[in-house]
Design an enzyme around this catalytic site. Structure first.
Site, PDB file in Angstrom:
ATOM      1  N   VAL A 162     -25.563 -23.395  16.733  1.00 23.00           N
ATOM      2  CA  VAL A 162     -25.657 -23.156  18.175  1.00 23.00           C
ATOM      3  C   VAL A 162     -26.407 -24.323  18.814  1.00 23.00           C
ATOM      4  CG1 VAL A 162     -26.564 -21.650  19.986  1.00 23.00           C
ATOM      5  CG2 VAL A 162     -25.667 -20.653  17.877  1.00 23.00           C
ATOM      6  N   THR A 192     -24.362 -26.157  21.842  1.00 24.19           N
ATOM      7  CA  THR A 192     -23.718 -26.324  23.152  1.00 24.19           C
ATOM      8  C   THR A 192     -23.291 -24.993  23.753  1.00 24.19           C
ATOM      9  OG1 THR A 192     -21.549 -26.635  22.109  1.00 24.19           O
ATOM     10  CG2 THR A 192     -22.850 -28.614  22.551  1.00 24.19           C
ATOM     11  N   ASP A 239     -15.189 -25.163  13.179  1.00 19.91           N
ATOM     12  CA  ASP A 239     -15.918 -25.505  14.401  1.00 19.91           C
ATOM     13  C   ASP A 239     -15.844 -24.342  15.387  1.00 19.91           C
ATOM     14  OD1 ASP A 239     -17.129 -26.866  16.524  1.00 19.91           O
ATOM     15  OD2 ASP A 239     -16.157 -28.750  15.991  1.00 19.91           O
ATOM     16  N   ILE A 240     -16.979 -24.021  15.987  1.00 16.54           N
ATOM     17  CA  ILE A 240     -17.043 -22.954  16.984  1.00 16.54           C
ATOM     18  C   ILE A 240     -17.312 -23.534  18.368  1.00 16.54           C
ATOM     19  CG2 ILE A 240     -18.210 -20.827  17.710  1.00 16.54           C
ATOM     20  CD1 ILE A 240     -16.539 -20.617  15.123  1.00 16.54           C
ATOM     21  N   LYS A 266      -9.362 -25.715  30.776  1.00 17.13           N
ATOM     22  CA  LYS A 266      -9.120 -24.716  31.823  1.00 17.13           C
ATOM     23  C   LYS A 266      -9.499 -25.270  33.197  1.00 17.13           C
ATOM     24  CE  LYS A 266     -10.345 -20.075  33.378  1.00 17.13           C
ATOM     25  NZ  LYS A 266     -10.922 -18.762  33.019  1.00 17.13           N
ATOM     26  N   HIS A 304      25.389 -35.517   3.980  1.00 18.38           N
ATOM     27  CA  HIS A 304      25.323 -34.366   4.881  1.00 18.38           C
ATOM     28  C   HIS A 304      24.645 -33.170   4.229  1.00 18.38           C
ATOM     29  CE1 HIS A 304      27.507 -36.585   7.850  1.00 18.38           C
ATOM     30  NE2 HIS A 304      28.586 -36.685   7.087  1.00 18.38           N
ATOM     31  N   GLY A 310      27.731 -44.445   2.320  1.00 21.93           N
ATOM     32  CA  GLY A 310      26.867 -44.058   3.435  1.00 21.93           C
ATOM     33  C   GLY A 310      25.944 -42.908   3.118  1.00 21.93           C
ATOM     34  N   ASN A 343      29.176 -21.310  -0.173  1.00 23.17           N
ATOM     35  CA  ASN A 343      29.340 -20.929  -1.577  1.00 23.17           C
ATOM     36  C   ASN A 343      29.374 -22.184  -2.450  1.00 23.17           C
ATOM     37  OD1 ASN A 343      29.680 -18.012  -1.401  1.00 23.17           O
ATOM     38  ND2 ASN A 343      31.613 -18.431  -0.338  1.00 23.17           N
ATOM     39  N   ASP A 401      39.772 -14.380  -9.309  1.00 20.49           N
ATOM     40  CA  ASP A 401      40.548 -15.569  -8.930  1.00 20.49           C
ATOM     41  C   ASP A 401      39.723 -16.842  -8.987  1.00 20.49           C
ATOM     42  OD1 ASP A 401      38.955 -14.901  -6.771  1.00 20.49           O
ATOM     43  OD2 ASP A 401      40.568 -14.953  -5.284  1.00 20.49           O
ATOM     44  N   ARG A 453      20.074 -15.470  -8.096  1.00 24.79           N
ATOM     45  CA  ARG A 453      21.011 -16.086  -7.163  1.00 24.79           C
ATOM     46  C   ARG A 453      20.338 -17.264  -6.462  1.00 24.79           C
ATOM     47  NH1 ARG A 453      22.920 -12.374  -2.273  1.00 24.79           N
ATOM     48  NH2 ARG A 453      21.062 -13.270  -1.309  1.00 24.79           N
TER      49      ARG A 453
END
Length: 526
Positions: A70, A72, A130-131, A142, A278, A307, A420, A480, A522
């Site tokens: 304490v 300030t 810091d307080i 403000k 990409h 690229g 997927n 498939d 997964r």
């Protein structure tokens, strides 16, 4: 509220943990006729520079107490900051209580973030919360129509330039106030995150994000989008911690793709090369040398590699650098590079070379965030890894030793491919990758088709997928997809399992005489 256009500084409070630029700031303020208030170490530094300083305790008539906790937090300071000069009742109260107005504060906070990063004890971390500093900063911000608030030494030059013109404008004070609240918000975010981590709460009820803008980018994914690069203070090796040795400024897409490539290459212990285009790997290989790993990674899809982004998990050598330099490459990222490699790449003026000094830990935790309309999603990093102890052989034939090595390799690659995801691999290298399709069978077909094209370009009569193994990031919903893989020449499959049609898929594998293992894990990546 009356708002003066130009604000001179008659009294300033300087209390900083970072002393950079402090003396120059104070000298300029004194030259302008300002009284300097200060505390502790800041006051000592200013006195050693032979500047006239008033200790805050002398100004307030109240001593620092509680080991400086304490000093300030008293009306004479906060009243001097918060009092509105345009309100007669405020001015009268300040005069009644002997409160002198304070026109400027320069405060930067105890180094909580740096203390945590250093691995300090909990007690040390707490003592570096810091307080008084945040209270001063928020009060001054403000009341910015009447008070200037500085929270970073980089702001001092702008302040001094304004004072030379007679004072700060309201626009400048408002901008500094906004920066001040951003600083206290990020400070509180760091403290909140530390407490959450200490109690093991990875996804707390209130989740705060904070970042320091490192660079304004030319644009985002597309030229009509604005973008910037922010760092979050973490030390995970990657694009945010890398040193750029050469090349043009990195773009939004470069940064995103480089991050994807470097995270993927860190999965492997042997010399590994990952080529990304990409945000998807288009070639991955491990080998005894980086030259061989590069050759094998490039073979998978040389068209897409043009690229692209190249990542290595070790020191880039001259032979590998020379090979990479033969095709157009946007970025190379590695922990280090030899001087000879740097000399070779220096001939490619636009190529970016990033060195990180270390690899990210693929098993490390952490949280990743993605915005959605009205909020954001947060999840822990996908740090899941599997080995042979996690696998369940579900077919009549078990994988051979060599197939098992490639299955584990392919599944690690699949973790970094957009779902997927289907990854064909052979001899520690990808030979076909299907990514980001709406159906798994399409990914399997695309990967096989691209592999056939790559084989034809090499003059091979058989597709590269012949005799390969396949990894799928999630289960096969139908047989498939597996039948497509068999047609491409694959001999073994690794997949999570868990479909209601697992029996159908297993039967198709047995009918084809291939081996299949389930991981129970997964790796979706959207």
């Amino acid at each position: 509220m009356s708002q003066p256009s130009l604000l001179p500084v008659r009294r300033a409070l300087l209390s900083v943990s970072d002393k950079a630029g402090l003396i120059g700031l104070a000298q300029a303020l004194v030259a302008q006729g300002a009284e300097i208030l200060s505390t502790g170490g800041s006051a000592r530094v200013l006195r050693e520079a032979r500047l006239l300083v008033t200790e805050v305790s002398d100004h307030t008539g109240f001593p620092e107490i509680l080991d400086g906790r304490v000093k300030t937090l008293v009306p004479q300071i906060h009243g001097g900051i918060l009092g509105r000069r345009d309100m007669p009742e405020h001015v009268a109260q300040m005069e009644t209580h002997g409160i002198a107005p304070i026109d400027l504060i320069a405060v930067n906070l105890y180094p909580f973030e740096a203390t945590v990063a250093s691995g300090a004890s909990d007690d040390d971390c707490i003592e570096n919360i810091d307080i008084g500093g945040p209270a001063l900063i928020r009060a001054a911000a403000k009341n910015h129509p009447h008070v200037v608030v500085l929270t970073d030494p980089d702001q001092y030059g702008r302040l001094l330039a304004a004072l030379s013109e007679g004072g700060t404008t309201l626009e400048t004070r408002r901008e500094l106030a906004g920066a001040a609240y951003a600083r206290t918000a990020s400070y509180d975010a760091a403290i909140s995150a530390w407490f959450a981590e200490k109690r093991g709460d990875v996804l707390p009820e209130r989740f705060t994000l904070a970042g320091q803008r490192r660079e304004v980018l030319r644009y985002g994914e597309n030229p009509h989008q604005k973008a910037a690069f922010y760092t979050d203070g973490s030390k995970r090796p990657g694009v945010a911690t890398a040193r750029q040795i050469q090349g043009k400024t990195l773009s939004y897409n470069n940064l995103n793709d480089t991050d994807a490539a470097f995270e993927a290459v860190a999965e492997f212990e042997l010399p590994a090369v990952v080529i990304v285009k990409h945000a998807n790997p288009c070639g991955v290989a491990t080998a005894a040398t980086f030259v061989s790993a590069w050759d094998n990674a490039l073979r998978c899809d040389p068209v897409s590699a043009f690229g692209g982004i190249v990542a290595l998990n070790g020191t880039l050598d001259a032979a590998t650098a020379a090979k990479i330099a033969t095709i157009f490459t946007e970025v190379i990222v590695a922990p280090d590079a030899t001087d000879a490699a740097k000399e070779i790449l220096a001939r490619k003026k636009n190529l970016r070379l990033l060195l990180t000094d270390a690899l990210p830990d693929p098993e490390e935790g952490g949280v990743i965030v993605r915005s959605v309309a009205g909020g954001f999603l947060a999840q822990t990093r996908d740090n899941g890894r599997i080995d042979t102890t996690h696998l369940k052989v579900v077919t009549r034939r078990a994988p051979t030793v060599e197939e098992m090595k490639d299955l584990l390799f392919a599944f690690r690659v699949a973790k970094h491919v957009k779902s997927n995801a289907i990854v064909y691999a052979k001899d520690g290298a990808t030979v076909g990758i299907g990514a980001g399709q709406m159906s798994r069978v399409d990914s399997a077909r695309i990967a096989a088709s691209k592999s056939a094209e790559a084989a034809a370009a090499l003059g091979h009569s058989d597709p590269l997928t012949k005799g390969s193994v396949v990894a799928s990031d999630a289960f096969f919903p139908f047989a498939d997809g597996l039948e497509t893989i068999v047609s491409a020449g694959a001999t073994a499959v690794i997949q999570p399992g868990g479909s209601i049609r697992d029996d159908e898929v297993i039967a198709a594998a047995d009918a084809a005489g291939i081996a299949m293992v389930f991981t129970g894990m997964r790796h979706f990546r959207h």
